[in-house]
Design a protein around this motif. Structure first.
Motif, mmCIF file in Angstrom:
data_model
loop_
_atom_site.group_PDB
_atom_site.id
_atom_site.type_symbol
_atom_site.label_atom_id
_atom_site.label_comp_id
_atom_site.label_asym_id
_atom_site.label_seq_id
_atom_site.Cartn_x
_atom_site.Cartn_y
_atom_site.Cartn_z
ATOM 1 N N HIS A 194 0.798 -1.235 0.079
ATOM 2 C CA HIS A 194 -0.109 0.041 -0.079
ATOM 3 C C HIS A 194 0.818 1.096 -0.061
ATOM 4 O O HIS A 194 1.984 1.026 0.228
ATOM 5 C CB HIS A 194 -0.884 0.102 1.432
ATOM 6 C CG HIS A 194 -0.073 0.064 2.507
ATOM 7 N ND1 HIS A 194 0.676 -0.717 2.966
ATOM 8 C CD2 HIS A 194 0.202 1.429 3.276
ATOM 9 C CE1 HIS A 194 1.473 -0.194 4.099
ATOM 10 N NE2 HIS A 194 1.130 0.947 4.218
ATOM 11 N N ASP B 295 0.609 5.417 1.752
ATOM 12 C CA ASP B 295 -0.022 5.978 2.803
ATOM 13 C C ASP B 295 -0.968 7.175 2.182
ATOM 14 O O ASP B 295 -0.603 7.484 1.141
ATOM 15 C CB ASP B 295 0.821 6.429 4.071
ATOM 16 C CG ASP B 295 1.542 5.405 4.547
ATOM 17 O OD1 ASP B 295 1.050 4.133 4.507
ATOM 18 O OD2 ASP B 295 2.638 5.633 5.277
ATOM 19 N N HIS C 2 4.725 0.207 0.094
ATOM 20 C CA HIS C 2 5.558 -0.542 1.202
ATOM 21 C C HIS C 2 4.864 -1.846 1.620
ATOM 22 O O HIS C 2 3.524 -1.701 1.534
ATOM 23 C CB HIS C 2 6.043 0.486 2.121
ATOM 24 C CG HIS C 2 4.920 1.177 2.689
ATOM 25 N ND1 HIS C 2 4.821 2.344 2.135
ATOM 26 C CD2 HIS C 2 4.550 1.422 4.336
ATOM 27 C CE1 HIS C 2 3.751 3.084 2.823
ATOM 28 N NE2 HIS C 2 3.563 2.145 3.987
ATOM 29 N N PHE D 224 0.503 9.147 11.037
ATOM 30 C CA PHE D 224 0.160 9.536 9.678
ATOM 31 C C PHE D 224 -0.413 11.089 10.057
ATOM 32 O O PHE D 224 -1.500 11.445 10.586
ATOM 33 C CB PHE D 224 -1.080 8.656 9.433
ATOM 34 C CG PHE D 224 -1.024 7.212 9.299
ATOM 35 C CD1 PHE D 224 -0.018 6.772 8.370
ATOM 36 C CD2 PHE D 224 -1.393 6.330 10.219
ATOM 37 C CE1 PHE D 224 0.270 5.554 8.047
ATOM 38 C CE2 PHE D 224 -0.989 4.961 10.158
ATOM 39 C CZ PHE D 224 -0.288 4.668 9.055
#
Ligand SMILES: O=C(O)CCC(=O)C(=O)O
Ligand SMILES: [Fe+2]
Length: 315
Positions: free
Chosen positions: A197, A199, A254, A273
């Protein structure tokens, strides 16, 4: 070649009055890493290894509680924020073409003391996580300033839309991740600890326990390992920032692999995040129209819905 490591000491937390020349040098180094790789380790940030280990220790106490003590804290059961709370093993699928991820997580999106916080068997859970959240926030703001400088933009250009981190109008989240021991006889085909995925937000700060597994996709299309380097923080560009910078800063995919068969070690990480304020409109910072302006929170919701499906995002 491994991922780049930069010395952040000139701008480490607590340092003020830094000369413009020093900041510019650091911003150019960051720019190189974020345009070529999308990931960089920073050393001497002011966040030290002991702090990280303390947070992981308290988190682990929670993850090791029996299931029925964790359930009341499930994501979706907090009125303050739909993303806040605990996520059980296999409940998230970061790469939808694989089975559920072999991880547990606790999202801290709301810092309010009025929330239901774990306390039985995990003293200091809130205090330790909230303090760490605020340390990560301070470091993130320093990095966002340098990222603007590195693009020859006004230093405040990203900061202006990150004014409310830690409040109800900003989705920035400290996520504590716990990867339980893997029993290789029970693993499903193609299952990983965390599927491929990228972020979603602006940037992510990542702290890892010593166990390996994290890999980053490089520009040559190969996954390279991103081991834990004690005392550093691994920072990566996320998708909204890539869009914001018209693809100058790159958001790399990653994943976290399973441990070798027979290795029953656990793994932990802390991911911070960073998201712009919910109401922020994100337009290409070079003035181009490569991507149309988009509302920060709408973008986040669309990404959650794409990845998990509406139902899963709320479990
Ligand atoms: O646990 C890790 O090392 C990475 C986790 C991750 O990439 C994520 O949660 O977005
Ligand atoms: Fe990630």
């Amino acid at each position: 070649m491994g991922l780049p490591v930069l010395d952040f000491s000139v701008y480490e937390l607590g340092k003020g009055n830094v000369s413009v020349a020093k900041l510019e040098k650091l911003s150019k180094e960051l720019r190189k890493a974020f345009t070529e790789v999308g990931f960089v380790y920073l050393k001497n940030t002011g966040i030290n290894q002991e702090e990280v280990e303390k947070v992981m220790h308290v988190s682990k106490e929670f993850f090791c509680l029996p299931e029925d003590m964790k359930k009341p804290f499930s994501r979706g059961s907090f009125s303050c924020n739909e993303f806040h709370g605990w996520i059980a093993v296999e409940n998230e699928i970061l790469n939808p073409s694989r089975p559920g991820d072999l991880k547990e997580a606790y999202n801290i999106t709301s810092l309010s003391a009025d929330n239901n916080w774990p306390s039985e068997g995990v003293e200091d859970f809130r205090d330790v996580h909230v303090s760490f959240f605020l340390r990560c926030k301070d470091l993130s703001l320093r990095v966002l300033r340098l990222m603007a400088l590195g693009l020859d933009l006004e230093p405040e250009v990203f900061l202006n839309t990150h004014k409310h981190i830690g409040s109800a109008v900003n989705a920035t989240t400290l996520r504590s991740l716990y990867y339980p021991p893997v029993n290789s006889t029970c693993v499903k085909e193609n299952q990983l600890r965390c599927g491929e995925h990228s972020d979603y937000g602006s940037i992510t700060l990542l702290f890892q326990s010593p166990e390996s597994g994290l890999q980053v996709l490089n520009r040559a299309g190969e996954y390279v390992s991103a081991p834990s380097i004690p005392g550093t923080v691994l920072i990566n560009i996320a998708d909204l920032m890539q869009r914001w910078t018209s693809d100058v800063y790159v958001s790399a995919a990653h994943r976290v692999l399973l441990p070798p068969a027979g290795d029953s070690s656990t793994r932990q990480s802390l991911a911070f995040f960073v998201h712009p304020d919910d109401e922020a409109m994100i337009s290409c910072c070079d003035g181009s129209d490569k991507y149309p302006p988009i509302n920060s929170f709408d973008y986040l919701l669309s990404r959650f819905n794409d990845t998990y499906g509406k139902k899963q995002a709320l479990v």
